[in-house]
Design an enzyme around this catalytic site. Structure first.
Site, PDB file in Angstrom:
ATOM      1  N   THR A   1      -5.386  -7.705  10.401  1.00  0.00           N
ATOM      2  CA  THR A   1      -5.530  -6.850   9.191  1.00  0.00           C
ATOM      3  C   THR A   1      -5.391  -5.496  10.845  1.00  0.00           C
ATOM      4  O   THR A   1      -4.134  -4.840  10.065  1.00  0.00           O
ATOM      5  CB  THR A   1      -6.916  -6.657   9.333  1.00  0.00           C
ATOM      6  OG1 THR A   1      -7.738  -7.583   8.422  1.00  0.00           O
ATOM      7  CG2 THR A   1      -7.046  -5.528   8.663  1.00  0.00           C
TER       8      THR A   1
ATOM      9  N   ASN B   1      -1.995  -0.220   6.925  1.00  0.00           N
ATOM     10  CA  ASN B   1      -0.983  -1.548   7.275  1.00  0.00           C
ATOM     11  C   ASN B   1      -0.713  -2.267   6.683  1.00  0.00           C
ATOM     12  O   ASN B   1      -0.804  -3.397   6.000  1.00  0.00           O
ATOM     13  CB  ASN B   1      -1.872  -2.615   8.035  1.00  0.00           C
ATOM     14  CG  ASN B   1      -3.212  -2.517   7.311  1.00  0.00           C
ATOM     15  OD1 ASN B   1      -3.721  -1.986   5.731  1.00  0.00           O
ATOM     16  ND2 ASN B   1      -4.409  -3.773   6.624  1.00  0.00           N
TER      17      ASN B   1
ATOM     18  N   PHE C   1     -15.852   3.076   7.970  1.00  0.00           N
ATOM     19  CA  PHE C   1     -13.577   3.523   6.832  1.00  0.00           C
ATOM     20  C   PHE C   1     -14.161   3.684   5.352  1.00  0.00           C
ATOM     21  O   PHE C   1     -12.950   3.384   5.277  1.00  0.00           O
ATOM     22  CB  PHE C   1     -13.131   2.333   7.357  1.00  0.00           C
ATOM     23  CG  PHE C   1     -13.563   1.279   7.471  1.00  0.00           C
ATOM     24  CD1 PHE C   1     -12.547   0.336   6.484  1.00  0.00           C
ATOM     25  CD2 PHE C   1     -13.772   0.354   8.571  1.00  0.00           C
ATOM     26  CE1 PHE C   1     -12.822  -1.199   6.373  1.00  0.00           C
ATOM     27  CE2 PHE C   1     -13.798  -1.019   8.617  1.00  0.00           C
ATOM     28  CZ  PHE C   1     -13.297  -1.527   7.272  1.00  0.00           C
TER      29      PHE C   1
ATOM     30  N   ARG D   1      -1.297 -14.325   3.634  1.00  0.00           N
ATOM     31  CA  ARG D   1      -2.263 -14.108   4.451  1.00  0.00           C
ATOM     32  C   ARG D   1      -1.297 -14.128   6.045  1.00  0.00           C
ATOM     33  O   ARG D   1      -1.459 -13.083   6.651  1.00  0.00           O
ATOM     34  CB  ARG D   1      -3.410 -14.330   4.694  1.00  0.00           C
ATOM     35  CG  ARG D   1      -3.920 -14.405   3.630  1.00  0.00           C
ATOM     36  CD  ARG D   1      -5.306 -12.938   3.353  1.00  0.00           C
ATOM     37  NE  ARG D   1      -6.038 -12.634   4.333  1.00  0.00           N
ATOM     38  CZ  ARG D   1      -6.547 -11.445   4.117  1.00  0.00           C
ATOM     39  NH1 ARG D   1      -6.541 -10.397   3.667  1.00  0.00           N
ATOM     40  NH2 ARG D   1      -7.106 -10.923   6.193  1.00  0.00           N
TER      41      ARG D   1
ATOM     42  N   TYR E   1     -12.483  -3.010  -2.853  1.00  0.00           N
ATOM     43  CA  TYR E   1     -12.874  -2.897  -2.094  1.00  0.00           C
ATOM     44  C   TYR E   1     -14.165  -2.616  -1.794  1.00  0.00           C
ATOM     45  O   TYR E   1     -14.603  -2.364  -0.357  1.00  0.00           O
ATOM     46  CB  TYR E   1     -12.047  -1.612  -0.814  1.00  0.00           C
ATOM     47  CG  TYR E   1     -11.421  -1.990  -0.603  1.00  0.00           C
ATOM     48  CD1 TYR E   1     -10.628  -2.967   0.099  1.00  0.00           C
ATOM     49  CD2 TYR E   1      -9.479  -0.600  -0.736  1.00  0.00           C
ATOM     50  CE1 TYR E   1      -8.805  -2.918   0.491  1.00  0.00           C
ATOM     51  CE2 TYR E   1      -7.964  -1.174  -0.551  1.00  0.00           C
ATOM     52  CZ  TYR E   1      -8.381  -2.184   0.592  1.00  0.00           C
ATOM     53  OH  TYR E   1      -6.918  -2.441   0.646  1.00  0.00           O
TER      54      TYR E   1
ATOM     55  N   LYS F   1       1.122  -1.352   0.394  1.00  0.00           N
ATOM     56  CA  LYS F   1      -0.348   0.257   0.546  1.00  0.00           C
ATOM     57  C   LYS F   1       1.336   1.228   0.424  1.00  0.00           C
ATOM     58  O   LYS F   1       1.822   1.090   0.426  1.00  0.00           O
ATOM     59  CB  LYS F   1      -1.401   0.093   1.443  1.00  0.00           C
ATOM     60  CG  LYS F   1      -1.875  -1.231   1.619  1.00  0.00           C
ATOM     61  CD  LYS F   1      -2.676  -1.093   2.778  1.00  0.00           C
ATOM     62  CE  LYS F   1      -3.579  -2.374   2.362  1.00  0.00           C
ATOM     63  NZ  LYS F   1      -4.763  -2.645   3.598  1.00  0.00           N
TER      64      LYS F   1
ATOM     65  N   ARG G   1       2.461  -6.849   9.221  1.00  0.00           N
ATOM     66  CA  ARG G   1       2.102  -5.977   9.646  1.00  0.00           C
ATOM     67  C   ARG G   1       2.524  -6.128  10.790  1.00  0.00           C
ATOM     68  O   ARG G   1       2.370  -4.960  11.946  1.00  0.00           O
ATOM     69  CB  ARG G   1       0.441  -6.267   9.540  1.00  0.00           C
ATOM     70  CG  ARG G   1       0.064  -6.166   8.563  1.00  0.00           C
ATOM     71  CD  ARG G   1      -1.441  -7.018   8.320  1.00  0.00           C
ATOM     72  NE  ARG G   1      -1.984  -6.473   6.906  1.00  0.00           N
ATOM     73  CZ  ARG G   1      -3.162  -6.854   6.259  1.00  0.00           C
ATOM     74  NH1 ARG G   1      -3.959  -7.696   7.241  1.00  0.00           N
ATOM     75  NH2 ARG G   1      -4.029  -6.542   5.290  1.00  0.00           N
TER      76      ARG G   1
ATOM     77  N   HIS H   1      -2.178  -5.371   1.255  1.00  0.00           N
ATOM     78  CA  HIS H   1      -3.171  -6.083   0.583  1.00  0.00           C
ATOM     79  C   HIS H   1      -2.480  -7.640   0.745  1.00  0.00           C
ATOM     80  O   HIS H   1      -1.964  -7.541  -0.164  1.00  0.00           O
ATOM     81  CB  HIS H   1      -4.011  -5.514  -0.012  1.00  0.00           C
ATOM     82  CG  HIS H   1      -4.687  -6.523  -0.159  1.00  0.00           C
ATOM     83  ND1 HIS H   1      -6.599  -6.455  -0.263  1.00  0.00           N
ATOM     84  CD2 HIS H   1      -5.007  -7.177  -2.126  1.00  0.00           C
ATOM     85  CE1 HIS H   1      -6.595  -7.124  -0.413  1.00  0.00           C
ATOM     86  NE2 HIS H   1      -6.518  -7.692  -1.559  1.00  0.00           N
TER      87      HIS H   1
ATOM     88  N   GLU I   1      -9.343 -10.076  -7.848  1.00  0.00           N
ATOM     89  CA  GLU I   1      -8.207  -8.727  -8.026  1.00  0.00           C
ATOM     90  C   GLU I   1      -6.969  -8.991  -9.371  1.00  0.00           C
ATOM     91  O   GLU I   1      -6.988  -7.939  -9.475  1.00  0.00           O
ATOM     92  CB  GLU I   1      -7.653  -9.041  -6.015  1.00  0.00           C
ATOM     93  CG  GLU I   1      -8.697  -8.606  -5.447  1.00  0.00           C
ATOM     94  CD  GLU I   1      -8.646  -8.974  -4.033  1.00  0.00           C
ATOM     95  OE1 GLU I   1      -7.295  -9.841  -3.481  1.00  0.00           O
ATOM     96  OE2 GLU I   1      -9.448  -8.749  -2.962  1.00  0.00           O
TER      97      GLU I   1
HETATM   98  P1  DAT Z   1      -7.289  -7.284   5.235  1.00  0.00           P
HETATM   99  O1  DAT Z   1      -6.646  -6.412   4.220  1.00  0.00           O
HETATM  100  O2  DAT Z   1      -6.513  -8.330   6.623  1.00  0.00           O
HETATM  101  O3  DAT Z   1      -8.326  -8.557   3.839  1.00  0.00           O
HETATM  102  P2  DAT Z   1     -10.138  -6.312   5.927  1.00  0.00           P
HETATM  103  O4  DAT Z   1     -10.662  -7.266   4.584  1.00  0.00           O
HETATM  104  O5  DAT Z   1     -11.108  -6.576   6.672  1.00  0.00           O
HETATM  105  O6  DAT Z   1      -8.135  -6.537   6.200  1.00  0.00           O
HETATM  106  O7  DAT Z   1     -10.286  -4.638   5.378  1.00  0.00           O
HETATM  107  C1  DAT Z   1      -9.573  -3.510   4.446  1.00  0.00           C
HETATM  108  C2  DAT Z   1      -8.848  -3.128   5.100  1.00  0.00           C
HETATM  109  O8  DAT Z   1      -9.661  -1.922   5.718  1.00  0.00           O
HETATM  110  C3  DAT Z   1      -7.510  -2.914   6.028  1.00  0.00           C
HETATM  111  O9  DAT Z   1      -6.843  -3.642   5.365  1.00  0.00           O
HETATM  112  C4  DAT Z   1      -7.327  -1.938   6.396  1.00  0.00           C
HETATM  113  C5  DAT Z   1      -8.782  -1.549   6.203  1.00  0.00           C
HETATM  114  N1  DAT Z   1     -10.165  -1.245   7.795  1.00  0.00           N
HETATM  115  C6  DAT Z   1     -10.282  -2.806   8.246  1.00  0.00           C
HETATM  116  N2  DAT Z   1     -11.131  -2.455   8.982  1.00  0.00           N
HETATM  117  C7  DAT Z   1     -10.915  -1.422   9.225  1.00  0.00           C
HETATM  118  C8  DAT Z   1     -11.684  -0.187  10.717  1.00  0.00           C
HETATM  119  N3  DAT Z   1     -11.699  -1.249  11.864  1.00  0.00           N
HETATM  120  N4  DAT Z   1     -11.432   0.660  10.855  1.00  0.00           N
HETATM  121  C9  DAT Z   1     -10.455   1.270  10.002  1.00  0.00           C
HETATM  122  N5  DAT Z   1     -10.144   0.804   8.612  1.00  0.00           N
HETATM  123  C10 DAT Z   1     -10.471  -0.760   8.695  1.00  0.00           C
HETATM  124 MG    MG Z   2      -9.611  -8.093   2.772  1.00  0.00          MG
END
Ligand code: DAT
Ligand code: MG
Length: 148
Positions: free
Chosen positions: A91, A112, A57, A85, A49, A9, A102, A115, A126
């Site tokens: 996350t 973080n 968020f 992963r 996303y 990222k 991370r 991705h 993707e």
């Molecule tokens: P991951 O990236 O581990 O697959 P995710 O798909 O649940 O996690 O979420 C996508 C991204 O969104 C994540 O990398 C960071 C952001 N994110 C997730 N939960 C969040 C939260 N509670 N507050 C702010 N950003 C968040």
């Molecule tokens: Mg995800």
């Protein structure tokens, strides 16, 4: 062989972590099949996303991922989706174990670093979203016989 989509990222790019992160996956035994530094359009970010579009968020997430260049990659290898992963860690970097990407480099969930696709279906989707077919190379390295 299984393929996954990984993306460093904007925070990881700005913090000069591309080399460090690529090295981890290379050393693990995975093979890089495609990679590029790119800016993501708002439209692509919202598609990528899409599963989070109703989350509070979402806006912040799209703003962040489009805020600077990302390093998009396709990696392949046995069980690469789940293993990548694990190597990324949870996350929220504050919950991610030391030794994970991370866990070692991040402090906040909003930044973080990396991705990674979470299932074969998202990997397929993707990869298609970010790469043209001719940007993904299939070739055999001699080192494979020392890994498998
Ligand atoms: P991951 O990236 O581990 O697959 P995710 O798909 O649940 O996690 O979420 C996508 C991204 O969104 C994540 O990398 C960071 C952001 N994110 C997730 N939960 C969040 C939260 N509670 N507050 C702010 N950003 C968040
Ligand atoms: Mg995800």
């Amino acid at each position: 062989m299984e393929k996954t989509f990984l993306m460093i990222k904007p925070d990881g790019v700005q913090r000069n972590l591309i080399g460090e992160i690529v090295t981890r996956f290379e050393k693990k035994g995975f093979q890089l099949s495609g990679a590029k530094l790119m800016n993501i359009s708002n439209e692509k970010a919202e598609k990528h996303y899409g599963e989070h579009k109703d989350k509070p968020f979402f806006g912040e997430l799209v703003d962040f991922i489009t805020s600077g260049p990302v390093f998009a990659m396709v990696w392949e290898g046995e069980n690469v989706i789940a293993t990548a992963r694990q190597m990324m860690g949870k996350t929220n970097p504050q919950e991610a174990a030391p030794g994970t990407i991370r866990g070692d480099y991040g402090l906040t969930v909003g930044k973080n670093i990396i991705h990674g696709s979470d299932s074969p279906e998202s990997a397929e989707r993707e990869i298609q979203l970010f790469f043209e077919n001719d940007e993904i190379l299939s070739f055999t390295k001699d080192n494979q016989k020392w890994i498998y």
